[in-house]
Design a protein around this motif. Structure first.
Motif, PDB file in Angstrom:
ATOM      1  N   LEU A  13     -30.997 -46.418 -12.906  1.00 61.81           N
ATOM      2  CA  LEU A  13     -30.035 -46.374 -13.931  1.00 61.81           C
ATOM      3  C   LEU A  13     -29.792 -47.774 -14.541  1.00 61.81           C
ATOM      4  CD1 LEU A  13     -27.344 -44.621 -11.725  1.00 61.81           C
ATOM      5  CD2 LEU A  13     -28.995 -43.747 -13.563  1.00 61.81           C
ATOM      6  N   SER A  14     -30.248 -48.864 -13.949  1.00 64.25           N
ATOM      7  CA  SER A  14     -29.860 -50.046 -14.609  1.00 64.25           C
ATOM      8  C   SER A  14     -30.807 -50.433 -15.965  1.00 64.25           C
ATOM      9  CB  SER A  14     -30.018 -51.317 -13.447  1.00 64.25           C
ATOM     10  OG  SER A  14     -31.295 -51.286 -13.098  1.00 64.25           O
ATOM     11  N   GLN A  15     -31.831 -49.639 -16.164  1.00 65.85           N
ATOM     12  CA  GLN A  15     -32.710 -49.964 -17.258  1.00 65.85           C
ATOM     13  C   GLN A  15     -32.034 -48.982 -18.437  1.00 65.85           C
ATOM     14  OE1 GLN A  15     -36.428 -48.841 -15.889  1.00 65.85           O
ATOM     15  NE2 GLN A  15     -36.609 -50.212 -14.193  1.00 65.85           N
ATOM     16  N   GLY A  16     -32.634 -49.304 -19.811  1.00 68.21           N
ATOM     17  CA  GLY A  16     -32.170 -48.905 -20.751  1.00 68.21           C
ATOM     18  C   GLY A  16     -32.764 -47.598 -20.798  1.00 68.21           C
ATOM     19  N   ALA A  17     -32.159 -46.412 -21.722  1.00 68.75           N
ATOM     20  CA  ALA A  17     -32.675 -44.959 -21.691  1.00 68.75           C
ATOM     21  C   ALA A  17     -33.319 -44.877 -23.221  1.00 68.75           C
ATOM     22  CB  ALA A  17     -31.898 -43.892 -21.364  1.00 68.75           C
ATOM     23  N   ALA A 113     -12.284 -54.797  -6.059  1.00 68.77           N
ATOM     24  CA  ALA A 113     -13.615 -54.888  -5.346  1.00 68.77           C
ATOM     25  C   ALA A 113     -14.571 -55.270  -6.429  1.00 68.77           C
ATOM     26  CB  ALA A 113     -13.707 -53.487  -4.992  1.00 68.77           C
ATOM     27  N   PRO A 114     -15.791 -55.877  -6.029  1.00 71.63           N
ATOM     28  CA  PRO A 114     -16.739 -56.277  -6.938  1.00 71.63           C
ATOM     29  C   PRO A 114     -16.980 -55.263  -7.771  1.00 71.63           C
ATOM     30  CG  PRO A 114     -17.223 -57.139  -4.773  1.00 71.63           C
ATOM     31  CD  PRO A 114     -16.304 -56.040  -4.498  1.00 71.63           C
ATOM     32  N   SER A 115     -17.095 -55.458  -9.007  1.00 67.32           N
ATOM     33  CA  SER A 115     -17.715 -54.411 -10.177  1.00 67.32           C
ATOM     34  C   SER A 115     -19.221 -53.969  -9.859  1.00 67.32           C
ATOM     35  CB  SER A 115     -17.377 -54.709 -11.746  1.00 67.32           C
ATOM     36  OG  SER A 115     -17.595 -53.729 -12.520  1.00 67.32           O
ATOM     37  N   ILE A 116     -19.274 -52.854  -9.734  1.00 69.09           N
ATOM     38  CA  ILE A 116     -20.707 -52.318  -9.766  1.00 69.09           C
ATOM     39  C   ILE A 116     -21.326 -51.976 -11.054  1.00 69.09           C
ATOM     40  CG2 ILE A 116     -20.423 -51.198  -7.502  1.00 69.09           C
ATOM     41  CD1 ILE A 116     -20.255 -48.438  -9.104  1.00 69.09           C
ATOM     42  N   PHE A 117     -20.617 -52.499 -12.180  1.00 66.63           N
ATOM     43  CA  PHE A 117     -21.051 -52.253 -13.400  1.00 66.63           C
ATOM     44  C   PHE A 117     -21.430 -53.721 -14.170  1.00 66.63           C
ATOM     45  CE2 PHE A 117     -18.020 -49.002 -12.745  1.00 66.63           C
ATOM     46  CZ  PHE A 117     -18.814 -47.738 -12.831  1.00 66.63           C
ATOM     47  N   LEU A 118     -21.504 -54.731 -13.412  1.00 59.88           N
ATOM     48  CA  LEU A 118     -21.799 -56.160 -13.677  1.00 59.88           C
ATOM     49  C   LEU A 118     -22.698 -56.697 -12.807  1.00 59.88           C
ATOM     50  CD1 LEU A 118     -18.227 -57.572 -14.542  1.00 59.88           C
ATOM     51  CD2 LEU A 118     -19.783 -56.829 -16.099  1.00 59.88           C
ATOM     52  N   GLU A 119     -23.644 -57.647 -13.371  1.00 59.98           N
ATOM     53  CA  GLU A 119     -24.777 -58.127 -12.541  1.00 59.98           C
ATOM     54  C   GLU A 119     -24.314 -59.148 -11.676  1.00 59.98           C
ATOM     55  OE1 GLU A 119     -28.850 -60.775 -13.401  1.00 59.98           O
ATOM     56  OE2 GLU A 119     -27.415 -60.067 -15.093  1.00 59.98           O
ATOM     57  N   LEU A 120     -24.557 -59.208 -10.461  1.00 65.51           N
ATOM     58  CA  LEU A 120     -24.142 -60.243  -9.448  1.00 65.51           C
ATOM     59  C   LEU A 120     -24.230 -61.528  -9.847  1.00 65.51           C
ATOM     60  CD1 LEU A 120     -25.138 -58.299  -6.122  1.00 65.51           C
ATOM     61  CD2 LEU A 120     -22.989 -58.071  -7.440  1.00 65.51           C
ATOM     62  N   ALA A 121     -23.058 -62.251  -9.617  1.00 61.86           N
ATOM     63  CA  ALA A 121     -23.101 -63.601 -10.121  1.00 61.86           C
ATOM     64  C   ALA A 121     -23.972 -64.242  -9.011  1.00 61.86           C
ATOM     65  CB  ALA A 121     -21.856 -64.321  -9.515  1.00 61.86           C
ATOM     66  N   PRO A 122     -24.740 -65.494  -9.278  1.00 63.02           N
ATOM     67  CA  PRO A 122     -25.637 -66.209  -8.492  1.00 63.02           C
ATOM     68  C   PRO A 122     -24.934 -66.987  -7.258  1.00 63.02           C
ATOM     69  CG  PRO A 122     -25.956 -67.009 -10.779  1.00 63.02           C
ATOM     70  CD  PRO A 122     -24.592 -65.954 -10.669  1.00 63.02           C
ATOM     71  N   GLU A 123     -25.488 -66.931  -5.921  1.00 59.13           N
ATOM     72  CA  GLU A 123     -24.845 -67.332  -4.977  1.00 59.13           C
ATOM     73  C   GLU A 123     -24.421 -68.781  -5.161  1.00 59.13           C
ATOM     74  OE1 GLU A 123     -27.002 -66.876  -1.371  1.00 59.13           O
ATOM     75  OE2 GLU A 123     -26.936 -64.406  -1.772  1.00 59.13           O
ATOM     76  N   GLY A 124     -23.411 -69.193  -4.687  1.00 60.67           N
ATOM     77  CA  GLY A 124     -22.869 -70.547  -4.936  1.00 60.67           C
ATOM     78  C   GLY A 124     -22.410 -71.055  -6.153  1.00 60.67           C
ATOM     79  N   SER A 125     -22.310 -70.172  -7.096  1.00 60.73           N
ATOM     80  CA  SER A 125     -21.721 -70.307  -8.348  1.00 60.73           C
ATOM     81  C   SER A 125     -20.170 -70.330  -8.279  1.00 60.73           C
ATOM     82  CB  SER A 125     -21.934 -69.096  -9.420  1.00 60.73           C
ATOM     83  OG  SER A 125     -21.556 -67.713  -9.037  1.00 60.73           O
ATOM     84  N   GLY A 126     -19.464 -69.923  -7.251  1.00 57.16           N
ATOM     85  CA  GLY A 126     -18.081 -69.869  -7.411  1.00 57.16           C
ATOM     86  C   GLY A 126     -17.262 -68.756  -8.083  1.00 57.16           C
ATOM     87  N   ARG A 127     -18.109 -68.174  -8.788  1.00 58.20           N
ATOM     88  CA  ARG A 127     -17.633 -67.048  -9.635  1.00 58.20           C
ATOM     89  C   ARG A 127     -17.217 -65.872  -8.868  1.00 58.20           C
ATOM     90  NH1 ARG A 127     -20.430 -65.150 -14.522  1.00 58.20           N
ATOM     91  NH2 ARG A 127     -22.387 -65.547 -13.387  1.00 58.20           N
ATOM     92  N   GLU A 128     -16.070 -65.443  -8.997  1.00 56.95           N
ATOM     93  CA  GLU A 128     -15.566 -64.183  -8.243  1.00 56.95           C
ATOM     94  C   GLU A 128     -15.692 -62.869  -9.089  1.00 56.95           C
ATOM     95  OE1 GLU A 128     -11.749 -64.440  -6.610  1.00 56.95           O
ATOM     96  OE2 GLU A 128     -12.342 -65.955  -5.215  1.00 56.95           O
ATOM     97  N   GLU A 165     -31.017 -45.506  -5.276  1.00 55.61           N
ATOM     98  CA  GLU A 165     -31.971 -46.100  -6.180  1.00 55.61           C
ATOM     99  C   GLU A 165     -32.603 -47.664  -5.843  1.00 55.61           C
ATOM    100  OE1 GLU A 165     -34.020 -44.593  -8.125  1.00 55.61           O
ATOM    101  OE2 GLU A 165     -33.015 -42.713  -7.681  1.00 55.61           O
ATOM    102  N   GLY A 166     -31.660 -48.137  -4.874  1.00 57.29           N
ATOM    103  CA  GLY A 166     -32.062 -49.389  -4.573  1.00 57.29           C
ATOM    104  C   GLY A 166     -31.348 -50.573  -5.389  1.00 57.29           C
ATOM    105  N   GLN A 167     -30.722 -50.217  -6.286  1.00 62.01           N
ATOM    106  CA  GLN A 167     -30.194 -51.047  -7.333  1.00 62.01           C
ATOM    107  C   GLN A 167     -29.019 -51.809  -6.945  1.00 62.01           C
ATOM    108  OE1 GLN A 167     -31.979 -51.204 -10.057  1.00 62.01           O
ATOM    109  NE2 GLN A 167     -33.420 -49.956  -9.374  1.00 62.01           N
ATOM    110  N   ALA A 168     -28.730 -53.015  -7.532  1.00 54.93           N
ATOM    111  CA  ALA A 168     -27.701 -54.012  -7.331  1.00 54.93           C
ATOM    112  C   ALA A 168     -26.339 -53.638  -8.112  1.00 54.93           C
ATOM    113  CB  ALA A 168     -28.248 -55.372  -7.479  1.00 54.93           C
ATOM    114  N   TYR A 169     -26.652 -53.219  -9.383  1.00 56.65           N
ATOM    115  CA  TYR A 169     -25.705 -52.682 -10.264  1.00 56.65           C
ATOM    116  C   TYR A 169     -26.160 -51.722 -11.062  1.00 56.65           C
ATOM    117  CZ  TYR A 169     -28.006 -55.130 -14.003  1.00 56.65           C
ATOM    118  OH  TYR A 169     -28.928 -55.700 -14.913  1.00 56.65           O
ATOM    119  N   ILE A 170     -25.247 -51.190 -11.801  1.00 53.59           N
ATOM    120  CA  ILE A 170     -25.416 -50.035 -12.787  1.00 53.59           C
ATOM    121  C   ILE A 170     -24.925 -50.496 -14.147  1.00 53.59           C
ATOM    122  CG2 ILE A 170     -24.880 -47.523 -13.428  1.00 53.59           C
ATOM    123  CD1 ILE A 170     -24.230 -47.053 -10.598  1.00 53.59           C
ATOM    124  N   SER A 171     -25.670 -49.981 -15.280  1.00 51.56           N
ATOM    125  CA  SER A 171     -25.256 -50.355 -16.674  1.00 51.56           C
ATOM    126  C   SER A 171     -24.078 -49.676 -17.049  1.00 51.56           C
ATOM    127  CB  SER A 171     -26.379 -49.664 -17.497  1.00 51.56           C
ATOM    128  OG  SER A 171     -25.922 -49.752 -18.950  1.00 51.56           O
TER     129      SER A 171
END
Length: 742
Positions: A13-17, A113-128, A165-171
């Motif tokens: 689902l994270s890829q374009g259709a 909760a963390p949004s499943i519709f956004l790409e996860l922020a890099p670890e250590g970036s401090g962005r919530e 599907e083993g995805q980290a986020y959804i479009s």
């Protein structure tokens, strides 16, 4: 079944259709978007499987995917409320999130909760990334970053597919809009064009001549508001209708989504009357006026009931201020995520008792611990009036009282409340009926938090009368929920629409759409129950409706239908007492008026009903604040044979009775025309000599005729006219009446 069908046919689902044309389920490509969006009106929704083409937000309404098996809501879900035996709770939501290892923390009215519709922020970036808000009561969610929203079932679907599907986020484009018909698309596009036309034709105050700008400010009583404040909030003036224009900007990209027009006019009494109009219509207008000016670091906000009040607070105090889109009538739960960031919320909704009651109700949704209320009074009017009078708005806000209270208080805490009731007698009495002035004279008004018991003989018109009574209040802005267990909603709506139009629409079908459009704008909702129901199910539905739509009047028709599914081993009178106690507690805790219709005991046709005639024990009349009895003389066929008796009035003790006349064409009740009195029919009986005394035909006696002449023509029986019994005299007169009847 439907969930497994989704999972088997859904890929990354994270890829374009790409684009595809409608095809059969067996020919579906291995990739597609998941289409599960639906408005969240209730935790339990009705499902259906059908072929449908859905549309993507991103593609500007071009067909993207043909998803043939999807869940859809019926289109009338806005006005009908359904419920299941297992309502959603915050514990269910938390357990599900923990089972999927999704972190969250508690907010005031939502879970974050963390949004499943956004790409996860890099670890250590401090962005919530806790931008996903889940309503604790309904489960409805909103991602503030992408503005993706939907129901709890929608969120579960997305999480299941994402993990499968083993995805980290959804479009963020995964949730697709409710399919629109061509008429709905044209209506929405027409609304957008109208919004742009009004906005482009309106003029900023800085572009008006000084005299013209001052005249407009005088007309709307905003002479103290500066042009800088009006420009800051984006307020303009629309010359064709001489209206102020308040814009609705999207919080994400500041695009124009709608407008509200405020117009001023003088009535016959030369008083200024303000009217509002919104585009789109009010049910779709969710504008927190002033939201684009809120910074992410702001932790305190003042909520007002009008846009002018919000600007007054901002100018005088510099505090962040927001105006609710529907004023004191409703706080839509869809707005709650935008208020989660504030640790302190001050509610200053107006300067009357209705605003004060709304403040206490809204504070329960927002969280009592963080809310404080500005008590209305002579020296604390609404913010715009306070600014005009030169009062210190910052001091008034600082003197606001906490919404949360202790279980034990002294008179010191109650002193201002008592003074407020004494100083605002008419407002405390409640909302007045416009169709039943005699009811206003006795009951004084319709008040929140009360329980009214209504009874009358079978077939006398209890449902018809109470539907008009509730319609009268609904037309004045009282949010109403109907629970009709005897007749279905279609038939009830037909009765109320006829009463609303005051004519037989069967004979005027060309006017149906006009009246239906007006009727649809009323804050009226229906439970989808019919027949016998469990009291817990009904109560859960009522609580849900109060949360979603700020319902302030619930009608239950009738009590006997709820007793069918209770434990049959219990005494039916004990079950009825339990149900009445539950409704009494609900009315008090929810600050909602409950009208409960109860069938009476079987009485003889020639006897009038009394309070003791209510079916069951005395608990119904004891718990009720008001007892209304629809009296009917079954042996009389002339007009005026029905009357309404107020047998109990806890507010001020006044009781009484007044006649009603039924208009069959409009299905309405009303007081008879003054100046005429109807004679009772005399029953056929035999005198001591054995001669029959026949029934007399009902005749009218005009007030202008001499009394002696009327007595010669016919000696009338006692004529029942409207009467009111004050206070303790009520019991004495009732006792005397019972003695006479005996």
């Amino acid at each position: 079944m439907w969930r497994s069908r989704f999972l088997r046919g859904t890929a990354c689902l994270s890829q374009g259709a790409g684009h595809c044309s409608p095809c059969k389920p067996s020919q579906l490509p291995p990739w597609r978007y998941l289409s599960v969006y639906q408005p969240c009106f209730h935790p339990t929704l009705q499902y259906s499987l059908r072929a449908q083409t859905w549309y993507s937000f991103e593609s500007k309404l071009r067909p993207i995917v043909a998803l043939h098996f999807c869940r859809t809501l019926r289109k009338d879900a806005k006005s009908s409320i359904d419920f299941s035996l297992h309502p959603l709770t915050v514990t269910d939501i938390k357990q599900y999130l923990r089972s999927k290892e999704i972190p969250f923390h508690d907010g005031y009215s939502c879970l974050h909760a963390p949004s499943i519709f956004l790409e996860l922020a890099p670890e250590g970036s401090g962005r919530e990334n806790y931008s996903l808000y889940i309503d604790k009561t309904t489960g409805q969610f909103l991602c503030k970053e992408t503005l993706v929203e939907g129901s709890w079932e929608d969120l579960q679907d997305c999480i299941e597919v994402m993990l499968n599907e083993g995805q980290a986020y959804i479009s963020p484009n995964v949730l697709l809009g409710f399919p629109e018909s061509l008429e709905e698309q044209e209506e929405r596009e027409m609304e957008l064009r109208e919004v742009q036309r009004i906005w482009s034709s309106s003029v900023p105050f800085s572009d008006l001549q000084e005299e013209e700008a001052q005249l407009v400010k005088t007309m709307f009583q905003i002479g103290k508001l500066t042009n800088a404040t009006l420009k800051k909030f984006g307020v303009r003036f629309f010359k064709p209708t001489k209206s102020l224009v308040f814009p609705w900007f999207s919080g994400r990209d500041l695009s124009l989504r709608g407008v509200k027009l405020l117009s001023a006019a003088t009535n016959d009494d030369r008083r200024v009357v303000y009217t509002e109009a919104t585009v789109p219509k009010l049910s779709n207008y969710h504008n927190l006026f002033g939201l684009p000016l809120i910074g992410w670091k702001d932790v305190e906000v003042v909520l007002t009931g009008r846009e002018l009040d919000s600007m007054a607070v901002s100018q005088a105090t510099g505090l962040p201020s927001l105006a609710l889109p529907r004023g004191v009538s409703c706080l839509p739960p869809v707005l709650l995520p935008y208020l989660e960031q504030f640790k302190k919320v001050t509610l200053w909704l107006g300067g009357d008792m209705r605003s004060w009651e709304a403040s206490k109700i809204f504070s329960r949704k927002l969280g009592l611990k963080r809310c404080s209320l500005v008590r209305p009074g002579e020296f604390q009017p609404c913010p715009s009036e306070a600014l005009s009078q030169g009062r210190n708005l910052a001091r008034i806000i600082k003197a606001s009282i906490p919404a949360a209270h202790k279980s034990i208080v002294s008179f010191k805490q109650l002193r201002e409340d008592v003074y407020g009731e004494l100083a605002n007698v008419e407002q405390v009495a409640g909302i007045q009926w416009s169709r039943f002035p005699e009811l206003n004279r006795i009951l004084k008004g319709h008040r929140k938090g009360e329980l009214t018991v209504f009874t009358g003989p079978t077939g006398s018109g209890k449902t018809t009368f109470i539907s008009e009574c509730a319609l009268d209040l609904c037309m004045q802005g009282v949010n109403t929920l109907w629970g009709s267990f005897e007749i279905n909603n279609v038939r009830l709506a037909k009765i109320m629409l006829t009463q609303f139009a005051k004519q037989r629409l069967e004979e005027n079908l060309d006017q149906y759409d006009m009246w239906a459009d007006k009727f649809e704008d009323l804050p009226l909702y229906f439970m989808t129950f019919h027949g016998q129901q469990n009291i817990k199910t009904v109560l859960d539905t009522m609580q849900h409706a109060v949360y979603l739509y700020d319902i302030s009047h619930v009608i239950i028709d009738n009590l006997q239908f709820m007793m069918g599914q209770e434990n049959l081993s219990l005494d039916k009178f004990a079950v009825q007492d339990h149900i009445i106690g539950v409704f009494r507690k609900f009315a008090t805790n929810s600050s909602c008026h409950v009208t409960l219709i109860i069938h009476p005991r079987k009485e003889e046709d020639d006897k009038e009903l009394q309070t003791a005639s209510i079916f069951g024990t005395a608990k119904a009349s004891q718990e009720a604040d008001n007892v209304l009895i629809l009296q009917e003389k079954k042996l009389v066929t002339c007009p005026g044979r029905r009357s309404l008796q107020v047998a109990k009035n806890r507010f001020d003790g006044d009781v009484g009775i007044f006649p009603l006349e039924f208009n069959k064409a409009s299905l309405t009740f009303s007081a008879p025309v003054k100046g005429k009195q109807k004679l009772r029919q005399v029953k056929v009986d035999k005198n001591n000599s054995g001669e029959e005394i026949k029934e007399t035909e009902p005749k009218e006696i005009k007030e202008t005729e001499p009394k002696e002449k009327s007595n010669k023509a016919l000696k009338p029986a006692k004529v029942k006219t409207s009467r009111t019994v004050k206070g303790s005299a009520a019991g004495k007169e009732a006792a005397d009446g019972e003695g006479n009847n005996q």
